[in-house]
Design an enzyme around this catalytic site. Sequence first.
Site, PDB file in Angstrom:
ATOM      1  N   SER A   1       0.838  -1.196   0.000  1.00 57.28           N
ATOM      2  CA  SER A   1       0.000   0.000   0.000  1.00 57.28           C
ATOM      3  C   SER A   1       0.870   1.242   0.000  1.00 57.28           C
ATOM      4  O   SER A   1       1.846   1.339   0.760  1.00 57.28           O
ATOM      5  CB  SER A   1      -0.906   0.018   1.234  1.00 57.28           C
TER       6      SER A   1
ATOM      7  N   CYS B   1     -33.129   5.717   8.659  1.00 64.04           N
ATOM      8  CA  CYS B   1     -34.527   5.283   8.658  1.00 64.04           C
ATOM      9  C   CYS B   1     -34.990   4.913   7.247  1.00 64.04           C
ATOM     10  O   CYS B   1     -35.861   4.056   7.077  1.00 64.04           O
ATOM     11  CB  CYS B   1     -35.425   6.358   9.264  1.00 64.04           C
TER      12      CYS B   1
ATOM     13  N   CYS C   1      -2.296  23.031   0.945  1.00 57.25           N
ATOM     14  CA  CYS C   1      -1.070  23.540   0.327  1.00 57.25           C
ATOM     15  C   CYS C   1      -0.811  25.023   0.572  1.00 57.25           C
ATOM     16  O   CYS C   1       0.178  25.549   0.065  1.00 57.25           O
ATOM     17  CB  CYS C   1      -1.079  23.254  -1.174  1.00 57.25           C
TER      18      CYS C   1
END
Length: 612
Positions: A69, A147, A417
Site C-alpha cells: 500500500s 430510517c 497547500c
Amino acid sequence: MKANVPKALTTLSTCDATFKVDLDTIDVSNLNRQFLFQKKHVGKSKAQVAKESALQFCPEAKITAYHDSIMNPDYNVEFFRQFTLVMNALDNRAARNHVNRMCLAADIPLIESGTAGYLGQVTVIKKGVTECYECQPKPTQKTFPGCTIRNTPSEPIHCIVWAKYLFNQLFGEEDADQEVSPDTADPEAAWELSDAAARAGASNEDGGIKRVSTKDWARSTGYDPVKIFNKLFRDDIKYLLTMDQLWRRRKAPVPLDWASVEKIETGLLPHQTCTSRAGLKDQQVLDVRSYAHLFAQSVDHLKARLAEKGDGGELVWDKDDPPAMNFVTAAANLRMHIFSINMKSKFDVKSMAGNIIPAIATTNAVIAGLIVLEGLKILSGNLEQCRTIFLNKQPNPRKKLLVPCTLDPPNPGCYVCSVKPEVTVKLNTQKVSVQMLQDRILKDKFGMVAPDVQIEDGKGTILISSEEGETEANNNKNLCEFGIRNGSRLQVDDFLQDYTLAVTLLHSEDLEKDVEFEVVGDAPDKAPHKLNEEDGKAITNGSDDGAQPSTSKAAEQDDMLIVDSDEEMPSSSRAEANMESRSLKRKLEEETEVVAIKRRCPEEDDDIIALD
C-alpha cells in the site's frame, strides 16, 4: 474500526528508474480494461505483472515492483524525495489525498489522472505553482438516512446499501451505524414527537422481536438460511407494517415467507412484473424463488468461510468475491421485491454496490498516453508547458475530443497547500467525542493518516496521540470535557504526511438533523476568472497549444457516481448540449471513482488537439 486499505497503482520515477507500488492482485474483471494483464495472471500481484509485461517490450528499463500500500509508513517523505516524478492511477480519495500531500511535502511533481467510461482527465500538480488535488473542496460520498435504509427504501440503491450492511452484521465487523432491523425511533412513524420518543425507548421485546446482535442471533440458529430468511424478509417486514403511519402515503411492503416462496412454480408472484432472462448470465434479472435459493446458497458458503477463520473471525465484503456478491445481490433483490421496487441484475447491483462505472480499455489507453506526454514535459524541464487535458465522451461542434486547459494556480485558502493551512469546523462540543474528532473529521474529512492533536490552551494539552495507547482514555469523552468551547483552537500534526493544520472549533447547537459537523466555507462559490490579454500572452512560442485558463469551479458532483441502468447515465451530455456557447469539461479523477469539477474554456480555442 478497520481501515480500508487502498488498492491502486502509484508509479514513481527517477531519470533512470521506475518504481511501481500496488497492493492489489489481478481479478478477472480487470482483464478488459488494460493490456498488461492476461487470464494466466489472475491472482498475481498487479505491480509485479505490470513490471514483467513492460519489460517484454522495453527490456532495458529499470523497474522495481512493490506489492504494498502506498500509505504504508515506510513510504515517507524521504522515500518520495528520491524521485523526479510521481504518476497516480488510484481509485479512491483517501489514497489520492495522501499521495498529494506526500508530493507537496517532498516538492515532487505529481501527475493526477482518471477515467470513467468514455471520459478522462490528466492534470499536473506542483507545489506553489498549481492547484493541489485538495485545493477545491469535494463533497462527501452520498449517504442515506438510516430510517430510509431500514424502514422505507424507495430506490434500488437503498436496498443494496441495506444488503451490504447485512453482510457486515452477519459475517463482518459489526457497526452500530449499519443496523438493518426496523428503526423504531423513525420520527415519521408517529405524528407526535412524544410518540416517537416512546418508540425510541421501547422495550427490546417490542413486536416479539428480541433486539440482540444480528450476528449473535444468527450464530444461535447455526446460520440456518431459512431462519435468517424468515427473520429478515417476513418477521421484520411484519413489524414494519405495525408502524402504520409510514404507509399512509406510500405502498406498504409485502412480507416473504420461505415456505410460500418454495411453492411458487414460475418464480413470479401475482404483484411481480415479469423478469428479464435475456442476455449474459450476470445481466439477467432472476425471479423471486431463484433469488431466495441464491440467498440460501450464499449464506451456506459464507458460513463455511467464517468457520474457517475460527472464533472472532470476520469476513470483508469484496465486490469481486462471488459468494459475497451473490449474497448482496440476492438480499438486495428480495428486499426490492418486498417494497415493490424493480429488481436488478447482478451486473447492475455490482456497479452500484461497488460505486463504479465500467472501465473501457481504449479510454485508459488514451489517458495513459497523455500521462506519458505530460511526464516527458516535466522530465525535459518544461513544466510551464504542462496542461490539464480533458477527454470528452463525444466530439464537440469542432470535432475535438481532447481539450487542453492551462493549469490553475494554488488556492490561497486551501487547507493543505497554503502557507499556513487553517480550517474552521462548526460542531457541538457537548456531543462530539474525541474518537469522532479523530475518525470522522481528521481522518475521513481531512484525509489524515495518524494525527496528533494538541489544544492551544497555554498548557499544551495532548488530546490525541498517534502513539498507540497514549490517549486511548480520551476517546469516549466529549470535547467540552477538555475545556474546548466556542473559538478553541487545535494544532493537528500528521508526521507521516509532514502536514500541520490549525483547526478552529465553533460550538453550535443548531446543526441540521444527522449533521455531526460542518466545515465553514466548504465548497465556496467563486466568480469565474475572465481571460485577459496578458493571460493569452503568457503562453510562449512553441507551447501554444491553444490551452486557456480554467475559469470556473462549479459545485462538484458526488465523488462516488452510482450507475443505474434504468436511469440516464451522468456524462458529458449536459455539457455537450451547451457546447455552442461554452465548453464544459469534466475533471475526472479515477478509474472507478468519479469527481467532476466542471471547467469552462472558450470554445474557439478548443481545436488544438484533434482525433478524427
